[in-house]
Motif scaffolding. Structure first.
Motif, PDB file in Angstrom:
ATOM      1  N   LYS A   1       4.954  14.010  14.219  1.00 35.33           N
ATOM      2  CA  LYS A   1       6.032  14.410  13.583  1.00 35.33           C
ATOM      3  C   LYS A   1       6.753  13.522  12.655  1.00 35.33           C
ATOM      4  O   LYS A   1       7.358  13.637  11.708  1.00 35.33           O
ATOM      5  N   ASP A   2       6.423  12.344  13.114  1.00 37.80           N
ATOM      6  CA  ASP A   2       7.029  11.214  12.170  1.00 37.80           C
ATOM      7  C   ASP A   2       6.193  10.830  10.997  1.00 37.80           C
ATOM      8  O   ASP A   2       6.508   9.937  10.069  1.00 37.80           O
ATOM      9  N   HIS A   3       5.064  11.324  10.862  1.00 36.13           N
ATOM     10  CA  HIS A   3       4.037  11.250   9.692  1.00 36.13           C
ATOM     11  C   HIS A   3       4.067  12.439   8.808  1.00 36.13           C
ATOM     12  O   HIS A   3       3.204  12.312   7.909  1.00 36.13           O
ATOM     13  N   PHE A   4       4.694  13.573   8.785  1.00 31.32           N
ATOM     14  CA  PHE A   4       4.557  14.763   8.102  1.00 31.32           C
ATOM     15  C   PHE A   4       5.159  14.531   6.594  1.00 31.32           C
ATOM     16  O   PHE A   4       4.110  15.151   5.754  1.00 31.32           O
ATOM     17  N   LEU A   5       5.790  13.672   6.363  1.00 30.76           N
ATOM     18  CA  LEU A   5       6.374  13.672   5.012  1.00 30.76           C
ATOM     19  C   LEU A   5       5.977  12.346   4.170  1.00 30.76           C
ATOM     20  O   LEU A   5       5.809  11.468   5.033  1.00 30.76           O
ATOM     21  N   PHE A   6       5.945  12.556   3.156  1.00 33.36           N
ATOM     22  CA  PHE A   6       5.240  11.369   2.076  1.00 33.36           C
ATOM     23  C   PHE A   6       6.570  10.559   2.053  1.00 33.36           C
ATOM     24  O   PHE A   6       7.721  11.025   1.889  1.00 33.36           O
ATOM     25  N   THR A   7       6.380   9.184   1.605  1.00 30.72           N
ATOM     26  CA  THR A   7       7.649   8.363   1.280  1.00 30.72           C
ATOM     27  C   THR A   7       7.795   8.829  -0.109  1.00 30.72           C
ATOM     28  O   THR A   7       6.814   9.307  -0.838  1.00 30.72           O
ATOM     29  N   PRO A   8       8.727   8.505  -0.944  1.00 29.07           N
ATOM     30  CA  PRO A   8       8.698   9.047  -2.324  1.00 29.07           C
ATOM     31  C   PRO A   8       7.811   8.528  -3.331  1.00 29.07           C
ATOM     32  O   PRO A   8       7.239   9.142  -4.073  1.00 29.07           O
ATOM     33  N   SER A   9       7.388   7.135  -3.059  1.00 28.27           N
ATOM     34  CA  SER A   9       6.396   6.490  -3.742  1.00 28.27           C
ATOM     35  C   SER A   9       5.082   7.110  -3.464  1.00 28.27           C
ATOM     36  O   SER A   9       4.052   7.222  -4.465  1.00 28.27           O
ATOM     37  N   ASP A  10       4.827   7.244  -2.167  1.00 31.52           N
ATOM     38  CA  ASP A  10       3.372   8.017  -1.913  1.00 31.52           C
ATOM     39  C   ASP A  10       3.167   9.386  -2.387  1.00 31.52           C
ATOM     40  O   ASP A  10       2.320   9.809  -2.797  1.00 31.52           O
ATOM     41  N   GLN A  11       4.430  10.110  -2.498  1.00 33.24           N
ATOM     42  CA  GLN A  11       4.424  11.624  -3.009  1.00 33.24           C
ATOM     43  C   GLN A  11       3.839  11.536  -4.485  1.00 33.24           C
ATOM     44  O   GLN A  11       3.342  12.389  -4.799  1.00 33.24           O
ATOM     45  N   ILE A  12       4.671  10.675  -5.166  1.00 33.19           N
ATOM     46  CA  ILE A  12       4.139  10.356  -6.683  1.00 33.19           C
ATOM     47  C   ILE A  12       2.613  10.219  -6.772  1.00 33.19           C
ATOM     48  O   ILE A  12       1.998  10.783  -7.504  1.00 33.19           O
ATOM     49  N   PHE A  13       2.456   9.200  -5.977  1.00 37.42           N
ATOM     50  CA  PHE A  13       0.635   8.920  -6.058  1.00 37.42           C
ATOM     51  C   PHE A  13       0.091   9.909  -5.785  1.00 37.42           C
ATOM     52  O   PHE A  13      -1.064   9.936  -6.395  1.00 37.42           O
ATOM     53  N   TYR A  14       0.268  10.606  -4.712  1.00 38.44           N
ATOM     54  CA  TYR A  14      -0.812  11.592  -4.423  1.00 38.44           C
ATOM     55  C   TYR A  14      -0.632  12.866  -5.175  1.00 38.44           C
ATOM     56  O   TYR A  14      -1.683  13.568  -5.473  1.00 38.44           O
ATOM     57  N   GLN A  15       0.552  13.037  -5.694  1.00 38.14           N
ATOM     58  CA  GLN A  15       0.784  14.391  -6.602  1.00 38.14           C
ATOM     59  C   GLN A  15      -0.242  13.942  -7.825  1.00 38.14           C
ATOM     60  O   GLN A  15      -0.766  14.951  -8.324  1.00 38.14           O
ATOM     61  N   ASN A  16      -0.154  12.578  -8.423  1.00 40.25           N
ATOM     62  CA  ASN A  16      -1.102  12.454  -9.448  1.00 40.25           C
ATOM     63  C   ASN A  16      -2.490  12.521  -9.213  1.00 40.25           C
ATOM     64  O   ASN A  16      -3.375  12.514 -10.083  1.00 40.25           O
ATOM     65  N   LYS A  17      -2.859  12.500  -8.114  1.00 42.86           N
ATOM     66  CA  LYS A  17      -4.145  12.718  -7.525  1.00 42.86           C
ATOM     67  C   LYS A  17      -4.505  14.156  -7.416  1.00 42.86           C
ATOM     68  O   LYS A  17      -5.605  14.498  -6.948  1.00 42.86           O
ATOM     69  N   GLY A  18      -3.409  15.051  -7.387  1.00 45.47           N
ATOM     70  CA  GLY A  18      -3.693  16.576  -7.502  1.00 45.47           C
ATOM     71  C   GLY A  18      -3.448  17.050  -5.847  1.00 45.47           C
ATOM     72  O   GLY A  18      -3.609  18.233  -5.744  1.00 45.47           O
ATOM     73  N   TYR A  19      -2.495  16.260  -4.979  1.00 43.54           N
ATOM     74  CA  TYR A  19      -2.343  16.887  -3.830  1.00 43.54           C
ATOM     75  C   TYR A  19      -1.052  17.444  -4.039  1.00 43.54           C
ATOM     76  O   TYR A  19      -0.361  17.048  -4.686  1.00 43.54           O
TER      77      TYR A  19
END
Length: 160
Positions: A91-109
Motif C-alpha cells: 500500500k505504501d507504493h501505489f502512488l507516484f511521487t509528483p516528479s515520478d508522475q510527470i516522468f512516467y506520464q511523459n513516457k506514456g503511462y
C-alpha cells in the motif's frame, strides 16, 4: 508429452522484465539507469518463478510472480501453455511521487505506479513472439483479475 515450456516460458519472461528499466524501477521503487547490480537484485528479491506470496511480502516491497500451466492439449506434441503474472504492491507504493508522475506520464503511462507496471508488462508481452507458435496474447476471458493476497497488499493477475 513434454512439459519443457512450463519452466522455459517463465525464464523468458523474467529475462524480458529484467531488461526493462521501467519494470525494474517501478517494482523496486527506484529510479535511474539499469546496471548489473540492480538487475541481479530484481531477479533475486522482486521477481519469482512461483506465486508463493505470504512469505515473500513480509518486508513491505512490491513483487512479480510468474506461474504457468497447460490449458489445452491435443495429442503428444500440441499444447497450449497458459501464463499468469502476479503483480503485488504494498500500500505504501501505489502512488507516484509528483516528479515520478510527470516522468512516467511523459513516457506514456497513466494512473498509479501500480497501473504503470500493468501497462509496462503489456508493452513487453502483449502480441509478442518468442513463446511457441504465434504471438503471446492475453487470455480471452478474464485477462486481468484483482486479488488480495494479505492486509497491506493488493494485486492483479495478468493471464496469457
Amino acid at each position: 508429452m513434454d512439459f519443457y515450456e512450463l519452466g522455459r516460458y517463465k525464464e523468458k519472461i523474467i529475462e524480458r522484465f529484467s531488461q526493462d528499466e521501467d519494470i525494474i524501477n517501478l517494482i523496486m521503487s527506484t529510479s535511474g539507469d539499469l546496471n548489473e547490480s540492480k538487475i541481479q537484485s530484481f531477479k533475486a528479491a522482486y521477481c519469482y518463478l512461483l506465486p508463493f506470496l505470504p512469505q515473500l511480502t513480509r518486508e513491505g516491497q512490491n513483487l512479480l510472480c510468474i506461474d504457468s500451466g497447460i490449458t489445452k492439449a491435443e495429442g503428444e506434441a500440441r499444447k497450449e501453455v497458459g501464463i499468469d503474472i502476479y503483480v503485488v504492491f504494498h500500500k505504501d507504493h501505489f502512488l507516484f511521487t509528483p516528479s515520478d508522475q510527470i516522468f512516467y506520464q511523459n513516457k506514456g503511462y497513466c494512473g498509479t505506479t501500480f497501473d504503470a507496471v500493468i501497462q509496462a508488462i503489456g508493452k513487453i508481452l502483449n502480441n509478442r513472439r518468442g513463446f511457441g507458435i504465434g504471438k503471446l496474447k492475453p487470455a480471452r476471458e478474464n485477462p486481468v483479475k484483482s486479488f488480495f493476497p494479505e492486509g497491506d497488499y493488493y494485486g492483479k493477475i495478468l493471464s496469457y
